[in-house]
Motif scaffolding. Structure first.
Motif, PDB file in Angstrom:
ATOM      1  N   LYS A 110       0.642  -0.998 -10.710  1.00  0.00           N
ATOM      2  CA  LYS A 110       0.022   0.282  -9.968  1.00  0.00           C
ATOM      3  C   LYS A 110       1.054   1.447 -10.876  1.00  0.00           C
ATOM      4  O   LYS A 110       0.610   2.473 -11.111  1.00  0.00           O
ATOM      5  CB  LYS A 110       0.615   0.398  -8.755  1.00  0.00           C
ATOM      6  CG  LYS A 110      -0.464  -0.066  -7.713  1.00  0.00           C
ATOM      7  CD  LYS A 110      -1.642   0.678  -7.983  1.00  0.00           C
ATOM      8  CE  LYS A 110      -2.978  -0.081  -7.283  1.00  0.00           C
ATOM      9  NZ  LYS A 110      -4.296   0.628  -7.323  1.00  0.00           N
ATOM     10  N   LEU A 151       7.649   8.303  -1.337  1.00  0.00           N
ATOM     11  CA  LEU A 151       8.418   7.420  -0.373  1.00  0.00           C
ATOM     12  C   LEU A 151       9.053   8.148   0.589  1.00  0.00           C
ATOM     13  O   LEU A 151       9.427   7.488   1.556  1.00  0.00           O
ATOM     14  CB  LEU A 151       9.430   6.547  -1.527  1.00  0.00           C
ATOM     15  CG  LEU A 151       8.832   5.686  -2.125  1.00  0.00           C
ATOM     16  CD1 LEU A 151       9.793   5.059  -3.248  1.00  0.00           C
ATOM     17  CD2 LEU A 151       8.210   4.365  -1.384  1.00  0.00           C
ATOM     18  N   TYR A 191       2.816   3.689  -0.760  1.00  0.00           N
ATOM     19  CA  TYR A 191       3.331   4.379  -2.209  1.00  0.00           C
ATOM     20  C   TYR A 191       1.857   4.586  -3.365  1.00  0.00           C
ATOM     21  O   TYR A 191       1.898   5.739  -3.739  1.00  0.00           O
ATOM     22  CB  TYR A 191       4.171   3.594  -2.759  1.00  0.00           C
ATOM     23  CG  TYR A 191       4.762   4.196  -4.101  1.00  0.00           C
ATOM     24  CD1 TYR A 191       5.605   5.250  -3.959  1.00  0.00           C
ATOM     25  CD2 TYR A 191       4.389   3.705  -5.185  1.00  0.00           C
ATOM     26  CE1 TYR A 191       5.996   6.085  -5.184  1.00  0.00           C
ATOM     27  CE2 TYR A 191       4.753   4.301  -6.503  1.00  0.00           C
ATOM     28  CZ  TYR A 191       5.533   5.531  -6.483  1.00  0.00           C
ATOM     29  OH  TYR A 191       5.846   6.148  -7.548  1.00  0.00           O
ATOM     30  N   ASP A 192       1.290   3.596  -3.162  1.00  0.00           N
ATOM     31  CA  ASP A 192       0.100   3.743  -4.125  1.00  0.00           C
ATOM     32  C   ASP A 192      -0.897   4.798  -3.812  1.00  0.00           C
ATOM     33  O   ASP A 192      -1.373   5.436  -4.841  1.00  0.00           O
ATOM     34  CB  ASP A 192      -0.708   2.321  -4.342  1.00  0.00           C
ATOM     35  CG  ASP A 192       0.015   1.706  -5.103  1.00  0.00           C
ATOM     36  OD1 ASP A 192       1.071   1.843  -5.806  1.00  0.00           O
ATOM     37  OD2 ASP A 192       0.291   0.318  -4.906  1.00  0.00           O
ATOM     38  N   SER A 226       4.125  -0.764  -0.443  1.00  0.00           N
ATOM     39  CA  SER A 226       3.403  -0.604  -1.783  1.00  0.00           C
ATOM     40  C   SER A 226       2.202   0.081  -1.762  1.00  0.00           C
ATOM     41  O   SER A 226       1.866   0.914  -2.411  1.00  0.00           O
ATOM     42  CB  SER A 226       3.336  -1.989  -2.369  1.00  0.00           C
ATOM     43  OG  SER A 226       4.510  -2.873  -2.357  1.00  0.00           O
ATOM     44  N   ILE A 227       1.198  -0.385  -0.820  1.00  0.00           N
ATOM     45  CA  ILE A 227      -0.021   0.325  -0.860  1.00  0.00           C
ATOM     46  C   ILE A 227       0.226   1.868  -0.510  1.00  0.00           C
ATOM     47  O   ILE A 227      -0.247   2.762  -0.751  1.00  0.00           O
ATOM     48  CB  ILE A 227      -0.894  -0.355   0.349  1.00  0.00           C
ATOM     49  CG1 ILE A 227      -1.132  -1.862  -0.043  1.00  0.00           C
ATOM     50  CG2 ILE A 227      -2.189   0.351   0.558  1.00  0.00           C
ATOM     51  CD1 ILE A 227      -2.045  -2.575   0.726  1.00  0.00           C
ATOM     52  N   PHE A 234       1.957  -6.257  -8.136  1.00  0.00           N
ATOM     53  CA  PHE A 234       0.937  -5.186  -7.706  1.00  0.00           C
ATOM     54  C   PHE A 234       1.790  -4.110  -7.822  1.00  0.00           C
ATOM     55  O   PHE A 234       1.018  -2.961  -8.347  1.00  0.00           O
ATOM     56  CB  PHE A 234       0.934  -5.585  -6.202  1.00  0.00           C
ATOM     57  CG  PHE A 234       0.183  -4.512  -5.263  1.00  0.00           C
ATOM     58  CD1 PHE A 234      -1.252  -4.940  -5.289  1.00  0.00           C
ATOM     59  CD2 PHE A 234       0.676  -3.347  -4.842  1.00  0.00           C
ATOM     60  CE1 PHE A 234      -2.087  -3.736  -4.689  1.00  0.00           C
ATOM     61  CE2 PHE A 234      -0.294  -2.459  -4.191  1.00  0.00           C
ATOM     62  CZ  PHE A 234      -1.615  -2.651  -3.997  1.00  0.00           C
ATOM     63  N   LEU A 235       3.065  -3.902  -7.748  1.00  0.00           N
ATOM     64  CA  LEU A 235       3.716  -2.508  -7.882  1.00  0.00           C
ATOM     65  C   LEU A 235       3.657  -2.189  -9.449  1.00  0.00           C
ATOM     66  O   LEU A 235       3.570  -1.173  -9.653  1.00  0.00           O
ATOM     67  CB  LEU A 235       5.293  -2.521  -7.387  1.00  0.00           C
ATOM     68  CG  LEU A 235       5.308  -2.295  -5.994  1.00  0.00           C
ATOM     69  CD1 LEU A 235       6.783  -2.641  -5.445  1.00  0.00           C
ATOM     70  CD2 LEU A 235       5.300  -0.815  -5.651  1.00  0.00           C
ATOM     71  N   LEU A 279      11.496   0.407  -7.673  1.00  0.00           N
ATOM     72  CA  LEU A 279      11.248  -0.381  -6.461  1.00  0.00           C
ATOM     73  C   LEU A 279      11.147  -2.098  -6.844  1.00  0.00           C
ATOM     74  O   LEU A 279      11.794  -2.772  -5.801  1.00  0.00           O
ATOM     75  CB  LEU A 279       9.728  -0.034  -5.932  1.00  0.00           C
ATOM     76  CG  LEU A 279       9.608   1.383  -5.524  1.00  0.00           C
ATOM     77  CD1 LEU A 279       8.474   1.670  -5.038  1.00  0.00           C
ATOM     78  CD2 LEU A 279      10.788   1.957  -4.583  1.00  0.00           C
ATOM     79  N   VAL A 291       3.985  -9.122  -4.685  1.00  0.00           N
ATOM     80  CA  VAL A 291       4.066  -7.652  -4.597  1.00  0.00           C
ATOM     81  C   VAL A 291       4.685  -7.184  -5.731  1.00  0.00           C
ATOM     82  O   VAL A 291       4.382  -5.850  -6.197  1.00  0.00           O
ATOM     83  CB  VAL A 291       5.158  -7.549  -3.173  1.00  0.00           C
ATOM     84  CG1 VAL A 291       5.192  -6.083  -2.928  1.00  0.00           C
ATOM     85  CG2 VAL A 291       4.647  -8.309  -2.168  1.00  0.00           C
TER      86      VAL A 291
END
Lengths: 123, 498
Positions: free
Chosen positions: A52, B192, B186-187, B183-184, A48-49, A81, A45
């Motif tokens: 992004k 948030l 947020y993307d 996370s998705i 992923f963050l 985060l 995760v």
């Protein structure tokens, strides 16, 4: 579709890692490997963050040489985060490891099925 | 009056910091600090509820004076105020009711650790109720998970260790799903804070952008929170955890922790995604199906148990199924019924666990049916409380359980075009019947006439448990009799929720 997967290869890898960690945590019988799975899952995760938040060719969001334009830097929020997530992940890992030590001292095994069996026989 | 706006934050902060202080206090003092914190929070929550009902608007409290896109926010309306009050009441009564059993179960030296967990869990529950920020929500979900694990493991027995490990594994998988879902979200939205996300998602759905990631994230977060609140296929951790934990822990676990997760899920549906998008999403059909299956299978498994606490635990699986079925109906009436059932089930379940501990204390500390025979004669208050709780679970009039079943049925019938209507009504009927089967067995067992009382049983009065049980009974009857006012509050609260 497949092109998209290659184009966003960070995310693809993150999701694959997430599934590996997820499956290990859920299905593996060894407690230590379960915890490793948990860490792989959380780290996926974070990847992923971080992927992004990253913008190609931009600097880390620390003001140097007086450049204040936001166009010069990447997005700092995902990094924040990730840091929070790491703190959470470290604490749950610590709790899990502590529980594993207790279990091992009591049942002398790391295999969750064996432990369950022994605990059930205890009555 | 406006000063009350600060209370939610003060409450969470006070609860959390006193929890940390508890870790170095001796057990007796930790108990006092913890009870003070819960009572103070109860008073604060009552003020907040009063304030929101008086002003009738949803108030946003900006943390640290950083405005919307950057800062963190707390937001509270009628529903939040009411549920915060409700969670504090449940916490106070559960701790009071089980305190004596707790002192027998846990050594004096370690008992302060229990109160650390109690404070952490209350703080996390309040934070989940009040927060307007998704990531803060995630952090407090994890705090609650760790606290719950502590509650299960605190007895230090082998079985409770294994139960807590199982709980942690399921729970951490749920957390992972929630985290990736956040996370998705947020993307795709870049925010948030719940209100900002909702605005962006509305624009996105109108333009037809990013619909697949949105559906994925809804599915992941729903399943993640369902795992944590023990919806049917993910309930494997629940029976062991509830059975081998001390009675206060079981009461808190079933009535507060799983309910706080469900409250958060409903809040995310309304505040983050937008309820219209949820209702048109296929995901809630899955929730509906799991709920229906849980109602039947949880009840069926409960029938086979020969241990009272285990039976109550499986009954929890069935009741969580009811709540998810209400959410899955996909109407506002269904949501309202689900929220009402959260209240009525929490009160009855906590009461049942405390009563079961009272009954087992006078039966040689065993919860097996064979030992419990006639125990209601030995502990009259616990017997009556168990009776009221059981009747509420079955759904007899005058109890909270009856009203929630009426609202579930109404919510289903109000939408006759839907295929869910007939399934809901039939399952409600079957489930009520099954509930009656296993609760009647328990009631008959505990009220069996016994010729002579066993002599070796010490019958010391436990005033705190008596008080807690009486308060639970009153709360249950109030829910059953004065349901109109509460339903009105919930309806107003839901109206403020978007």
């Amino acid at each position: 579709m497949v092109v998209n997967l290659f184009h966003n290869y960070y995310e693809t890898v993150a999701v694959i890692l997430f599934s590996i960690g997820f499956t290990t945590l859920l299905l593996h019988r060894n407690m230590i490997k379960k915890i490793i799975g948990l860490n792989i899952m959380d780290t996926a995760v974070y990847l992923f963050l971080a992927a992004k938040g990253y913008i190609v060719g931009k600097a880390a969001p620390i003001v140097v040489d007086g450049v204040q334009s936001q166009k010069a830097y990447i997005n700092p929020i995902p990094a924040g985060l990730v840091l929070t997530g790491i703190v959470v992940s470290v604490s749950v890992t610590a709790v899990m490891l502590a529980l594993t030590i207790r279990l091992y001292r009591r049942y002398e095994s790391l295999d969750i099925d064996e432990i369950t069996m022994k605990a059930n026989m205890e009555g | 009056m406006d000063f009350i706006r600060n209370f939610p934050f003060f409450g969470i902060f006070f609860c959390m910091s006193s929890g940390v202080i508890n870790s170095i206090l001796p057990g007796k003092w930790a108990k006092r600090v913890s009870l003070t914190a819960i009572t103070a929070n109860l008073a604060a929550s009552v003020c907040v509820a009063y304030y929101t009902i008086k002003t009738n608007v949803s108030t946003v409290f900006i943390m640290g004076h950083h405005p919307a896109p950057w800062g963190n926010e707390i937001r509270f309306g009628i529903l939040e105020g009411c549920f915060a009050t409700f969670f504090c009441i449940i916490m106070l009564l559960s701790v009071l009711g089980g305190i004596k059993r707790l002192e027998e179960d846990i050594s004096e030296k370690r008992s302060n650790l229990f109160y650390v967990m109690v404070n952490l869990i209350l703080a996390a529950a309040l934070a989940l109720v009040y927060t307007n920020d998704l990531f803060t929500g995630y952090v407090f979900i994890e705090i609650m998970t760790i606290g719950a694990c502590g509650l299960i493991v605190i007895r230090g027995e082998g079985r409770s260790l294994v139960a807590s490990v199982k709980y942690m594994i399921m729970s951490l998988i749920g957390s992972g799903l929630i985290l990736i879902s956040l996370s998705i979200i947020y993307d795709i939205t870049g925010h948030l804070l719940m209100s900002n996300i909702q605005e962006t998602i509305h624009v996105m759905v109108e333009n037809g952008q990013y619909l697949n990631p949105l559906t994925t994230s809804i599915a992941l977060i729903s399943v993640g929170l369902a795992m944590k609140s023990a919806l049917f296929p993910f309930h494997s951790w629940l029976p062991d955890a509830y059975t081998y934990a001390t009675s206060t822990s079981s009461a808190i676990l079933s009535s507060l922790i799983s309910k706080a997760y469900i409250f958060l899920l409903i809040k995310i549906y309304y505040r983050v995604i937008g309820i219209d998008i949820i209702f048109s999403n296929k995901m809630i059909n899955l929730m509906f199906a799991f709920g229906i299956l849980g109602m039947i299978i949880g009840s069926l498994r409960a029938i086979y148990q020969d241990d009272l606490k285990r039976m109550i635990a499986y009954s929890s699986v069935a009741q969580i199924g009811y709540i998810y079925m209400g959410i899955g109906l996909g109407t506002h009436a269904g949501m309202m019924a689900a929220l009402f059932h959260i209240m009525s089930h929490s009160i009855s379940k906590a009461m049942l666990f405390i009563a079961a501990s009272g009954l087992s204390t006078v039966s040689g500390r065993s919860c097996k049916y064979t030992h419990l025979q006639g125990s209601a004669h030995r502990n009259k208050v616990a017997g009556i409380a168990f009776l009221v709780g059981a009747l509420s679970m079955i759904g007899l009039p005058l109890t909270g359980g009856f009203i929630s079943k009426v609202y579930f049925a109404q919510a289903a019938i109000n939408d006759p075009s839907s295929w869910k209507m007939i399934i809901t009504v039939i399952t409600l009927a079957i489930s009520t019947l099954l509930n009656a089967v296993y609760f009647m067995r328990a009631i008959i067992c505990i009220y069996q006439p016994v010729k002579k009382l066993p002599k070796n049983i010490v019958r010391r009065k436990d005033y705190r448990m008596t008080f807690a049980l009486l308060a639970f009974i009153v709360a249950n009857i109030v829910l059953g009799v004065k349901s109109d006012a509460i339903v009105q509050l919930i309806t107003f609260g839901l109206g403020m929720f978007n």
